[in-house]
Design a protein around this motif. Structure first.
Motif, PDB file in Angstrom:
ATOM      1  N   THR A   4      -9.132 -22.100 -44.913  1.00  0.00           N
ATOM      2  CA  THR A   4      -9.157 -21.381 -43.638  1.00  0.00           C
ATOM      3  C   THR A   4      -9.559 -22.275 -42.472  1.00  0.00           C
ATOM      4  OG1 THR A   4     -11.425 -20.628 -44.089  1.00  0.00           O
ATOM      5  CG2 THR A   4      -9.640 -19.159 -44.726  1.00  0.00           C
TER       6      THR A   4
ATOM      7  N   PRO B  94     -11.201 -15.864 -36.696  1.00  0.00           N
ATOM      8  CA  PRO B  94     -11.878 -14.893 -37.576  1.00  0.00           C
ATOM      9  C   PRO B  94     -10.967 -13.787 -38.107  1.00  0.00           C
ATOM     10  CG  PRO B  94     -13.286 -15.425 -35.717  1.00  0.00           C
ATOM     11  CD  PRO B  94     -11.956 -16.075 -35.447  1.00  0.00           C
ATOM     12  N   LEU B  95     -10.022 -13.314 -37.281  1.00  0.00           N
ATOM     13  CA  LEU B  95      -9.118 -12.261 -37.743  1.00  0.00           C
ATOM     14  C   LEU B  95      -8.255 -12.752 -38.890  1.00  0.00           C
ATOM     15  CD1 LEU B  95      -7.846  -9.477 -37.541  1.00  0.00           C
ATOM     16  CD2 LEU B  95      -6.325 -10.369 -35.746  1.00  0.00           C
TER      17      LEU B  95
ATOM     18  N   GLU C 109     -10.064 -12.935 -42.089  1.00  0.00           N
ATOM     19  CA  GLU C 109     -10.130 -11.658 -42.799  1.00  0.00           C
ATOM     20  C   GLU C 109      -8.845 -11.417 -43.589  1.00  0.00           C
ATOM     21  OE1 GLU C 109     -12.522  -9.214 -43.170  1.00  0.00           O
ATOM     22  OE2 GLU C 109     -13.786 -10.855 -42.440  1.00  0.00           O
TER      23      GLU C 109
ATOM     24  N   VAL D 143      -9.066 -13.337 -46.762  1.00  0.00           N
ATOM     25  CA  VAL D 143      -9.932 -12.669 -47.739  1.00  0.00           C
ATOM     26  C   VAL D 143      -9.162 -11.570 -48.468  1.00  0.00           C
ATOM     27  CG1 VAL D 143     -11.927 -11.129 -47.974  1.00  0.00           C
ATOM     28  CG2 VAL D 143     -12.112 -13.214 -46.593  1.00  0.00           C
ATOM     29  N   GLU D 144      -8.394 -10.785 -47.731  1.00  0.00           N
ATOM     30  CA  GLU D 144      -7.623  -9.709 -48.339  1.00  0.00           C
ATOM     31  C   GLU D 144      -6.612 -10.238 -49.349  1.00  0.00           C
ATOM     32  OE1 GLU D 144      -5.796  -7.205 -45.443  1.00  0.00           O
ATOM     33  OE2 GLU D 144      -7.698  -6.591 -44.529  1.00  0.00           O
TER      34      GLU D 144
ATOM     35  N   SER E  45     -19.957 -17.374 -46.000  1.00  0.00           N
ATOM     36  CA  SER E  45     -19.710 -15.925 -46.042  1.00  0.00           C
ATOM     37  C   SER E  45     -18.463 -15.626 -46.887  1.00  0.00           C
ATOM     38  CB  SER E  45     -19.546 -15.363 -44.628  1.00  0.00           C
ATOM     39  OG  SER E  45     -18.460 -15.983 -43.951  1.00  0.00           O
ATOM     40  N   GLU E  46     -17.453 -16.511 -46.848  1.00  0.00           N
ATOM     41  CA  GLU E  46     -16.270 -16.344 -47.701  1.00  0.00           C
ATOM     42  C   GLU E  46     -16.656 -16.446 -49.167  1.00  0.00           C
ATOM     43  OE1 GLU E  46     -12.672 -18.295 -44.972  1.00  0.00           O
ATOM     44  OE2 GLU E  46     -13.418 -19.346 -46.746  1.00  0.00           O
TER      45      GLU E  46
ATOM     46  N   ARG F 103     -18.466 -13.306 -50.340  1.00  0.00           N
ATOM     47  CA  ARG F 103     -17.632 -12.107 -50.441  1.00  0.00           C
ATOM     48  C   ARG F 103     -16.632 -12.172 -51.579  1.00  0.00           C
ATOM     49  NH1 ARG F 103     -15.106 -10.838 -44.674  1.00  0.00           N
ATOM     50  NH2 ARG F 103     -14.250  -9.081 -45.862  1.00  0.00           N
TER      51      ARG F 103
END
Length: 245
Positions: free
Chosen positions: A156, A161-162, A165, A168-169, A189-190, A193
């Motif tokens: 990444t 930031p968008l 996300e 992540v999905e 944080s990645e 999660r």
């Protein structure tokens, strides 16, 4: 077992980049791989990919030797580096289709959906893309494939930031399909999660692997940043003691 590394060692002359590293990745598991710059993360990944030959130890992917069977292994993996280089005169869509065609039939529905998810204009020439858009090309090509193992090295880097996300999905989606993921990232944080287990590597030595709860050693409420610094300081103390400081 998707990946098995046993006593994996890689030396460049007198410098030891990897020192008896041991870890495994099970099917359907996301393993986080964290450490400071120069710790050995990318060397590990290049060894898994068969770009580098281990000095000693075993490195197997899908039960096959990562060096000798690299061509066969590559048919079943997707790799995204932290700094993607593309053919400047091709469009993003042409590069994505080129990567996917190497694997056989292109799933255009999946491809087109990912173009929308990552908000990429695939008609533009790659030479016009920002770093973030170059990363999107590699991520779309990876997630649109039918790979069984995703090797992601700072994937990444350059994304906003968008889009982070959206990444992540997609990782959670491939995990739900029973695919395996090796994720090297500085974005803690990645890691928190996404990862079932985490490996912490410092100066070529894999200090610890385990779930976040195991790594936190019962320290309730400890942040990933604090956890990382705790292991970093312990590695510094170990290095000093070995050097007789």
């Amino acid at each position: 077992m998707t990946v098995q590394a046993k006593n994996l060692t890689k030396k460049f002359g007198k410098f030891t980049a990897l020192d008896n590293v041991n870890f495994e990745i099970k099917q359907g598991e996301v393993l986080g791989y964290i450490g400071p710059n120069g710790a050995g993360k990318t060397t590990t990944i290049r060894t898994l990919l068969g770009i580098l030959q281990a000095t000693s130890g075993d490195c197997k992917v899908f039960g096959k030797d990562a060096w000798r069977d690299a061509v066969t292994i590559h048919k079943r993996i997707a790799y995204v580096p932290g700094d993607v280089n593309l053919w400047g005169n091709l469009t993003g869509g042409e590069v994505i289709d080129l990567f996917l065609s190497m694997r056989g039939k292109i799933d255009r529905t999946k491809r087109d959906n990912l173009l929308k998810v990552f908000d990429l204009d695939a008609t533009k020439k790659c030479r016009t893309y920002s770093k973030g858009n170059r990363q999107k090309v590699a991520l779309i090509a990876a997630f649109a494939s039918n790979a069984e193992l995703f090797i992601l090295d700072e994937p990444t880097s350059g994304l906003d930031p968008l889009m982070g996300e959206m990444f992540v999905e997609q990782v959670l989606a491939v995990k739900s399909q029973g695919k395996s993921v090796l994720l090297s990232s500085h974005i803690l944080s990645e890691i928190e999660r996404l990862c079932d287990r985490v490996g912490i590597i410092m100066k070529g030595k894999l200090l610890k692997t385990g779930t976040l709860d195991e790594l936190k050693s019962g320290i309730e409420g400890e942040r990933m940043e604090d956890l990382f610094m705790r292991y970093y300081k312990s590695s510094e103390r170990l290095a000093d003691s070995e050097a007789g400081v």
